[in-house]
Design a protein around this motif. Sequence first.
Motif, mmCIF file in Angstrom:
data_model
loop_
_atom_site.group_PDB
_atom_site.id
_atom_site.type_symbol
_atom_site.label_atom_id
_atom_site.label_comp_id
_atom_site.label_asym_id
_atom_site.label_seq_id
_atom_site.Cartn_x
_atom_site.Cartn_y
_atom_site.Cartn_z
ATOM 1 N N ASN A 117 36.449 63.126 15.929
ATOM 2 C CA ASN A 117 37.675 63.149 15.130
ATOM 3 C C ASN A 117 37.889 61.776 14.518
ATOM 4 O O ASN A 117 37.897 60.769 15.244
ATOM 5 N N TRP A 118 38.053 61.745 13.200
ATOM 6 C CA TRP A 118 38.194 60.491 12.457
ATOM 7 C C TRP A 118 39.400 60.585 11.528
ATOM 8 O O TRP A 118 39.653 61.619 10.923
ATOM 9 N N GLY A 119 40.104 59.453 11.407
ATOM 10 C CA GLY A 119 41.158 59.361 10.424
ATOM 11 C C GLY A 119 40.590 59.025 9.057
ATOM 12 O O GLY A 119 39.382 58.858 8.888
ATOM 13 N N GLN A 120 41.468 58.885 8.078
ATOM 14 C CA GLN A 120 41.047 58.589 6.713
ATOM 15 C C GLN A 120 40.745 57.106 6.502
ATOM 16 O O GLN A 120 40.077 56.742 5.534
ATOM 17 N N GLY A 121 41.248 56.270 7.373
ATOM 18 C CA GLY A 121 40.991 54.841 7.262
ATOM 19 C C GLY A 121 42.129 54.095 6.593
ATOM 20 O O GLY A 121 42.858 54.639 5.766
ATOM 21 N N THR A 122 42.267 52.830 6.964
ATOM 22 C CA THR A 122 43.261 51.958 6.350
ATOM 23 C C THR A 122 42.620 50.601 6.082
ATOM 24 O O THR A 122 41.871 50.079 6.915
ATOM 25 N N GLN A 123 42.885 50.047 4.925
ATOM 26 C CA GLN A 123 42.237 48.800 4.505
ATOM 27 C C GLN A 123 42.928 47.594 5.137
ATOM 28 O O GLN A 123 44.152 47.475 5.089
ATOM 29 N N VAL A 124 42.123 46.708 5.678
ATOM 30 C CA VAL A 124 42.585 45.410 6.162
ATOM 31 C C VAL A 124 41.816 44.343 5.397
ATOM 32 O O VAL A 124 40.588 44.341 5.394
ATOM 33 N N THR A 125 42.553 43.449 4.757
ATOM 34 C CA THR A 125 41.934 42.373 3.999
ATOM 35 C C THR A 125 42.463 41.045 4.510
ATOM 36 O O THR A 125 43.679 40.832 4.549
#
Length: 128
Positions: A117-125
Motif C-alpha cells: 500500500n502506497w500513498g501518492q507522495g508529497t514533495q519535500v525540498t
Amino acid sequence: QVQLVESGGGLVQAGGSLRLSCKLSERTASPLPLAPFAMGWFRQAPGKDFEFVGTITYKGTTYYGDSVKGRFTISRDNAKNTMNLQMNSLKPEDTAVYYCVATQILQEVGAPSTYDNWGQGTQVTVSS
C-alpha cells in the motif's frame, strides 16, 4: 485494501525541520476492525531509486535508514490511524518525494516490495 494520504511537505532551508503526516483509511467500509499495519516512509529523488526512510510497527518498534538515523523520528497514533515523520537538521540531499507505505506482513523492512500500500507522495525540498 487501504488508502494512504500524506500531508506536510514543502520547502525548507537546510538545517530546518519539517513534519510529514500520513492518514490510513479503508477503501471500503467494513464491520470488522482494521487489521494491524506496519507503516513507513520511502523517498525518491529525481533519477534515483526508492530509498528506505523508516518504518514503525503497530506496536511501535521503529527502523530507520542509515542516512536519516538521528535526524528523523517516526511516531504513530493507532487510535487515529495516523503516522508522523519528524524531520530535523534537514539537508539538501533530503530533497525528494516522500511516500507513505503500509503492510500487514512486515518481512524485509527496507525493501519497497514489502509494502503493498502506497500513498501518492508529497514533495519535500530543502534549499541550501
